[in-house]
Design an enzyme around this catalytic site. Structure first.
Site, mmCIF file in Angstrom:
data_model
loop_
_atom_site.group_PDB
_atom_site.id
_atom_site.type_symbol
_atom_site.label_atom_id
_atom_site.label_comp_id
_atom_site.label_asym_id
_atom_site.label_seq_id
_atom_site.Cartn_x
_atom_site.Cartn_y
_atom_site.Cartn_z
ATOM 1 N N SER A 1 -32.903 19.832 5.398
ATOM 2 C CA SER A 1 -32.711 18.396 5.162
ATOM 3 C C SER A 1 -33.975 17.874 4.509
ATOM 4 C CB SER A 1 -32.494 17.649 6.478
ATOM 5 O OG SER A 1 -33.742 17.361 7.102
ATOM 6 N N ASP A 2 -33.903 16.731 3.850
ATOM 7 C CA ASP A 2 -35.157 16.088 3.443
ATOM 8 C C ASP A 2 -35.741 15.387 4.678
ATOM 9 O OD1 ASP A 2 -37.345 15.220 2.036
ATOM 10 O OD2 ASP A 2 -36.223 14.450 0.338
ATOM 11 N N HIS A 3 -36.938 14.866 4.473
ATOM 12 C CA HIS A 3 -37.744 14.322 5.551
ATOM 13 C C HIS A 3 -36.988 13.232 6.336
ATOM 14 C CE1 HIS A 3 -41.434 12.759 7.355
ATOM 15 N NE2 HIS A 3 -42.027 13.837 6.913
#
Ligand code: BGC
Length: 799
Positions: A317-319
């Site tokens: 996932s992104d941040h």
């Protein structure tokens, strides 16, 4: 950039007295035998059920890998499985000691932003000595355009139109990063951008699907080298999947709403190219796509990525993106967000507690089946396997006695490749009266707020790049003219005038304020600059954007030259001295005035650690520029988007027949200021005699398009010959033209070469209204040129 998302990167600890003896992957490889046995010994402890994973035995291959992972998963508890799905960054809430305990408790699968061996070794030891199953960690980092050495930003790298340059950048970056114990990079970033207001345009390779796909492949080849399990390679996690570059209005994190046709034709190919090149990871985008966040998008992550494209690697996932599903409004709470992300197929949750907190309950209630968790765990373990970490968890760490005494030591940099690469990325936009190259004589005035900035020249996402180790334009020029010419300098202006903007940028990501303002009134600064200019034979003005302006969360409302820099340039122009404008920026700027008034105009982007030397090489003719724009330059923000490969329309504006009721903006000249693919040379190149080997092409066969490139000038140099194809009549409206090939050709003065492109169905296919890849019979126009606008045209018929 040392401080991402407010999280300081661990580095710069007290140095010990050990000297660094282990610079190359080769010498480290020799140390591996001993380490492997140490790791094996470490794995001996514990009860049978808790025994360390068996080392992948021979024969290897997919079956052995599956068997190895099956065995491991069968022995994992729910908590251990959940632990493997967490990718945690070091930071105030997760200091090193706590991170180590979490690792030992089996609650972490990988760490990012811990970037030196002395930090990562104890973490790995906690994993392989203290955790029950002794599953190794992996270490990730944003190695986007360099690690210790900073290379030009990706947009600049794309301007080289030279895949050997990009592969070399990635290879050297991987060597440096792996030497710092990094296993995986969150790169390449292959988001197509049609909107330069978007600050992350700088991180990508521009607007064209063909060029960006080529850059994606070259990056993966470079990062992953011979194979991802080699000690001097890092696994590439291509990002941001998908369509992040199309955020509405160029406003970062905004929504994306796009037709499937455009997705498949324009935005998706580069991710696919990276995956086909073997990228081991995919980072999922923060945006939604047609209403469904990428992070919970089953179509995107299951149907397209895994089923259609056959991706077998790991997804990240992104941040904080999983938690953000609640803000997108598709999950009522974290529990539902975690469930959606797992069901969509997000293996690793980045930088949050959400999987840890929510997955055990979701599994216990039966809302998530164990098989669904196992599928995610399998991909994380698979990545570790592919990285060679089960065989040797210390593969990219070497022995403690080989740790560098000084992580930032000068001898850890690769300056020569950095300079050579940077020179290939500088675009010459104007050169009136052959103002460039300059002679190394007389008096030169160097003016402008970016002329002596070691920080800005690195560009954003500069990993472990150190501003003090960067060669500024001033330092580069000083060195080039040492003992030959005199240099006078003045700042001339700040980049920015608006203190609120300065405050925003300084708050953004940096651990210390990056934008430091000269407090003097602008009039005083300009006066000083004009006085310096008046004493010189030529003026070089270095202007543009501070690096934070072209970064994540840095979307602009204009693409104008910031602050008072234009005013400074106007005052310099009024001195009557030849004016060389050196641009430093991460997005196309509206530089109409500079185009018309600068005697020479150089787009240097952010050139990295060796930037100043590379720019001086070009200014003084030690290198003849050959780079081309990988993105169209609009005349103004209002003209966005200006990408060259737009679809045909019913009422196109026709130059020379500018009637009403055709598609245009009536207050401004039409078309981009500089087209895609544009860039000059110190030499004069001509392209003539486009010939096709046939006027009819049968399916399954190819024809050749040839044109003659001649260097009619007096400098040896390279040019990028570009092949475009237009499909003027099809079942759907097709782009006015599309890049389908390019070649970089170096010629001596007076030399000619016939440049040949093969054209077959591969160059003619497209995605039709049913989303099927097709080739349709009929006329095709072959266009070959030295930019996307000025082209020679010949047609053939596909039968
Ligand atoms: C960015 C990613 C990056 C990640 C980790 C996020 O904010 O969108 O591109 O890889 O942070 O640093």
């Amino acid at each position: 950039m040392d401080n991402r998302n407010g999280v300081p990167v661990v580095d710069g600890r007290e140095e010990d007295s050990r000297t660094e003896t282990n610079r190359s992957g080769l010498s480290r490889r020799q140390a591996l035998g001993a380490l492997a046995s140490a790791a094996a010994a470490a794995g001996m402890a514990g009860s049978p059920a808790a025994a360390a994973p068996k080392k992948p035995g021979k024969p290897t291959g997919p079956a052995a890998k599956e068997a190895f992972i099956d065995d491991l998963i069968a022995r994992m508890t729910v908590d251990e499985k959940v632990g493997q799905l967490r990718l945690i960054s070091i930071g105030p809430e997760m200091p090193h000691a706590k991170l180590m305990d979490e690792v030992a408790a089996g609650r972490i699968g990988g760490s990012f932003n811990t970037v030196i061996r002395r930090d990562n070794r104890p973490l790995q030891e906690a994993a392989v000595k203290r955790s029950r199953l002794k599953i190794p960690l992996f270490f990730a980092y944003d190695v986007v355009h360099g690690h210790r050495t900073t290379f030009p930003i990706p947009l600049a790298l794309a301007a080289s139109f030279d895949m050997a340059v990009i592969e070399r950048m990635a290879r050297v970056s991987a060597i440096e990063a792996s030497d710092d114990s990094i296993d995986m990079t969150f790169a390449p970033m292959v988001d197509i951008s049609h909107d330069p207001r978007w600050g992350r345009t700088s991180e990508g390779f521009g607007e064209d699907p063909y060029l960006v796909s080529e850059c994606a492949r070259a990056s993966v080849r470079g990062f992953q080298g011979a194979a991802p399990d080699k000690p001097d390679t890092i696994m590439a996690a291509v990002k941001h999947f998908a369509l992040y570059g199309a955020v509405e209005g160029g406003r970062d994190y905004n929504t994306v709403d796009m037709s499937p046709l455009r997705m498949h034709q324009v935005y998706l190919p580069p991710y696919k190219a990276a995956i086909d090149a073997g990228a081991g990871g995919v980072m999922v985008a923060l945006n939604s796509i047609n209403g469904i966040p990428a992070t919970s998008n089953v179509w995107l992550l299951q149907d397209l990525l895994r089923k259609q494209w056959g991706f077998k690697g790991v997804t990240v996932s992104d941040h904080g993106a999983i938690t953000e599903l609640t803000r997108h409004g598709v999950a009522r709470d974290n529990r539902e967000a975690a469930k959606l992300a797992i069901k969509a197929g997000i293996d690793l949750s980045m930088a949050d507690q959400i999987y840890l907190a929510e997955l055990p309950g979701l599994i216990a209630s039966g809302e998530i089946k164990m098989a669904e968790i196992d599928a995610r765990v399998r991909e994380v373990l698979g990545a570790k396997y592919d990285l060679g970490l089960f065989a040797d968890p210390f593969l990219r760490m070497g022995k403690p006695e080989d740790d560098p005494a000084d992580d930032k030591a000068e001898n850890r940099l690769h300056r020569q490749p950095a300079r050579e690469i940077a020179r290939e990325t500088i675009v010459l936009l104007e050169n009136r009266n052959q103002t460039l190259p300059l002679k190394k004589q007389g008096t030169i005035a160097l003016v402008g707020p970016l002329a002596d900035s070691g920080l800005d020249i690195l560009g954003s996402w500069s990993a472990q790049g150190v501003a003090e180790q960067a060669v500024t334009v001033r330092a580069g020029i000083e060195k080039a003219i040492e003992g030959k010419a005199k240099l006078l300098t003045a700042r001339g202006s700040n980049v920015l005038d608006d203190e609120k903007v300065v405050e925003y940028l300084n708050f953004l990501n940096w651990d210390k304020p990056e934008v430091v303002q000269d407090p003097r009134p602008i009039e005083t600064m300009i006066e000083e600059a004009v006085s310096v200019a008046s004493q010189a034979d030529v003026v070089i003005a270095v202007v543009g954007e501070v690096r934070g302006m072209s970064h994540e969360s840095s979307s602009r409302v204009t693409i104008d030259m910031p602050g008072s820099q234009r005013r400074l340039l106007q005052a310099l122009k009024a001195t009557g001295k030849p004016l060389v404008v050196v641009l430093m920026n991460g997005r196309p700027l509206a530089i109409g005035w500079e185009k018309d008034n600068a005697d020479a105009l150089l787009e240097t982007w952010y050139t990295g650690t060796e930037g100043g030397n590379a720019i001086a090489d070009v200014l003084f003719g030690d290198h003849n520029p050959s780079a081309k724009l990988p993105i169209s330059f609009p005349r103004s923000a209002g003209q966005i988007p200006t990408y060259y490969n737009a679809l045909r329309i019913g009422r196109p504006f026709t130059p020379g027949k500018p009637g009403n009721y055709t598609s245009q903006y009536f207050e401004e000249e039409q078309g981009p200021l500089y087209p895609f693919g544009f860039g000059l040379s110190y030499s004069r190149f001509t392209l003539k005699d486009l010939k096709l080997s046939a006027t009819r092409l049968k399916r399954g066969e190819t024809l050749a398009a040839e044109a003659t490139l001649t260097n009619e000038g007096s400098y040896e140099g390279a040019n990028i010959v570009q092949l475009y194809i237009a499909d003027p009549f099809a079942s759907i409206a097709r782009p006015v033209k599309e890049l389908k090939g390019f070649q970089k050709i170096t010629l001596k003065p007076g030399e000619s070469r016939v440049v040949r492109f093969e054209i077959g169905e591969d160059q003619l296919k497209f995605i039709n209204a049913d989303l099927k890849e097709v080739v349709e019979n009929g006329r095709f126009d072959v266009q070959i040129g030295l930019d996307s606008h000025d082209v020679l045209v010949q047609s053939f018929e596909l039968v």
